[in-house]
Design an enzyme around this catalytic site. Structure first.
Site, PDB file in Angstrom:
ATOM      1  N   GLU A 134       1.000  -1.279   0.055  1.00  0.00           N
ATOM      2  CA  GLU A 134       0.011   0.184   0.005  1.00  0.00           C
ATOM      3  C   GLU A 134       0.764   1.201  -0.153  1.00  0.00           C
ATOM      4  O   GLU A 134       0.727   1.961   0.873  1.00  0.00           O
ATOM      5  CB  GLU A 134      -1.005   0.026   1.165  1.00  0.00           C
ATOM      6  CG  GLU A 134      -1.717  -1.083   1.105  1.00  0.00           C
ATOM      7  CD  GLU A 134      -2.956  -1.132   2.354  1.00  0.00           C
ATOM      8  OE1 GLU A 134      -4.076  -1.874   2.312  1.00  0.00           O
ATOM      9  OE2 GLU A 134      -2.738  -0.236   3.276  1.00  0.00           O
TER      10      GLU A 134
ATOM     11  N   GLU B  73      -5.487  -8.691   1.284  1.00  0.00           N
ATOM     12  CA  GLU B  73      -6.191  -8.152   2.343  1.00  0.00           C
ATOM     13  C   GLU B  73      -7.780  -7.948   2.296  1.00  0.00           C
ATOM     14  O   GLU B  73      -8.062  -7.296   1.178  1.00  0.00           O
ATOM     15  CB  GLU B  73      -5.451  -7.026   3.215  1.00  0.00           C
ATOM     16  CG  GLU B  73      -4.220  -7.159   3.666  1.00  0.00           C
ATOM     17  CD  GLU B  73      -3.627  -5.598   4.255  1.00  0.00           C
ATOM     18  OE1 GLU B  73      -4.554  -4.818   4.806  1.00  0.00           O
ATOM     19  OE2 GLU B  73      -2.442  -5.628   4.374  1.00  0.00           O
TER      20      GLU B  73
END
Length: 462
Positions: A170, A362
């Site tokens: 991320e 995720e």
């Protein structure tokens, strides 16, 4: 307790589809004295930065209890475990290798392999060593080169024992939330000469993060040629706060700024046209060849998904996020919006036909769990997982190649700026005693994966 269910003909029941659980180093490991300080240690020490005033010194004490945690992972019946390596546990401030820290990960990977569980290693999950932040952190171009050196140490030690490696987790969060918005570590960086220009800092940090990925990946392939290599990005579909043209344009700008800004350089070697809309002093410094370096072949793209985002137009033609409303909000204040996963992935596939195979690296939710008669009931979490499994099936039906799904998270942990106030785990952690206990959601996953194995086993024996 409700169950998770899939049709026996579901593409998710394919023997090649990977089910796993995920964690990250700073959130679970503890053992602060076994590593150098990282930016989150420093951030936690600043008053008012962490919601409950806590820190990651102990977290889940995974370094202490890692063998028990491997037993728990094995008991779930998952195929894979996604974890991250703490850079500051492996590389000392003088550049030497901390052999004790590196050996911890070697033992962990070996133990997982012995249990038939593949490993997905993420090399950077936000915990930059403080000694690098003191030199400018991700605003310093040199950090990208230090990352490539660190990556080579880890991949050189673990090699093809690891099934897949992700360079960065991320970069949006490490750039936008950290250097631009200032709500994640390290916050505004006093070392930078541009410390007053938040947008410039965010764009520059993002550029160096993607550069770090591009510098590291070729060397990683050499050191682990049998492993898969990729990166993990987080995406949210961007919606306008109303049907007004200005709000719809704001949502499109946000999509370019939050989603495409990180993906397009990787797949096309260019930034979105939005770059030209930024003022000259807000644009990242880009050296010749940088975008070519970033655009490395990817074996996979990791995708983290939690919710959608909504935006309204501002007077200067930019965008501003609108807090979600409604009854179905998580304790993080996020809207439960499973259809957004299908929406964003099909949209990206249309924009980028060369989109690589995807792992959902995720997906999970924070709720207040109900503890009753020594049982932890979280039917709402089970329902959340069910809705998102259905969304993945929809993605696959619509032509998006998805190879696996990782639950966030294996266990309750330190949830960054929220401290220990948010519980994402399917395993409950008593943060005082360290006791681990399976929630109903963990048991639902056990049942689903047993059912899957019963479907796979006869097919594989034919």
């Amino acid at each position: 307790m409700i169950k998770l269910q899939l049709d026996k003909h579901s593409p998710l029941y394919s023997p090649d589809f990977v089910f796993g659980v995920a964690t990250s180093s700073f959130q679970i490991e503890g053992d602060r004295h076994g590593r150098a300080d990282c930016i989150w240690d420093s951030f936690c020490a600043q008053q008012g930065k962490i919601h409950d005033g806590s820190n990651g010194d102990r977290a889940c004490e995974h370094v202490k209890h890692w063998q028990h945690d491997v037993d728990i992972i094995a008991s779930l019946g998952v195929d894979s475990y996604r974890l991250s390596v703490a850079w500051a546990r492996v590389i000392n401030a003088d550049g030497s290798v901390n052999q004790v820290g590196l050996h911890f990960y070697e033992r962990l990977v070996d133990a997982l392999t012995e249990r038939g569980i593949s490993t997905h290693i993420t090399l950077y999950h936000w915990d930059l060593p403080q000694y690098l932040e003191d030199q400018g952190g991700w605003l310093n171009r040199d950090t990208a080169y230090r990352f490539a050196e660190y990556a080579a140490v880890v991949v050189g030690a673990l090699g093809d024992k690891v099934a897949s490696y992700s360079t960065i987790n991320e970069p949006f969060c490490s750039a936008y939330l950290s250097y631009e918005a200032g709500i994640h570590a390290p916050g505004p960086n006093p070392v930078s000469h541009d410390s007053g220009n938040r947008r410039k800092n965010g764009r520059q940090a993002a550029h160096h993060l993607l550069l770090a990925h591009g510098l590291a990946l070729p060397r990683m392939r050499e050191l682990a040629p049998q492993a898969e290599h990729g990166i993990v990005l987080n995406f949210s579909p961007c919606h306008g706060a109303s049907d007004a043209a200005a709000d719809q344009a704001a949502a499109a700008t946000a999509h370019d700024y939050h989603n495409r800004w990180y993906l397009q350089p990787l797949l096309q070697g260019s930034y979105p046209d939005l770059l030209e809309r930024l003022a000259a002093d807000e644009r990242p410094h880009i050296e010749p060849g940088d975008l070519t370096l970033m655009c490395q072949p990817l074996d996979f793209l990791g995708v983290n998904y939690y919710t959608r985002t909504t935006f309204k137009a501002t007077a200067d033609g930019w965008f501003k996020d609108v807090p979600p409303r409604g009854d179905e909000l998580t304790t993080m204040g996020w809207e439960v919006y499973p259809q957004g996963l299908t929406e964003i992935l099909t949209k990206l596939k249309k924009s980028y036909p060369n989109l690589p195979p995807i792992y959902i690296t995720e997906n999970g939710v924070a709720y207040d769990d109900i503890v009753e008669n020594n049982h932890i009931h979280d039917n709402n979490r089970i329902d959340y997982f069910q809705q998102h499994l259905n969304a993945i099936e929809d993605c696959i039906t619509q032509g998006v190649e998805i190879k696996g799904y990782y639950i966030w998270s294996l266990m309750d942990n330190f949830e960054w700026a929220e401290g220990y106030t948010q519980r994402f785990g399917i395993v409950h952690i008593d943060f005082d005693s360290g006791e681990r206990q399976l929630k109903d959601s963990a048991k639902a996953w056990q049942q689903l994966l047993r059912s899957r194995q019963q479907v796979i086993a006869p097919a594989s024996s034919c």
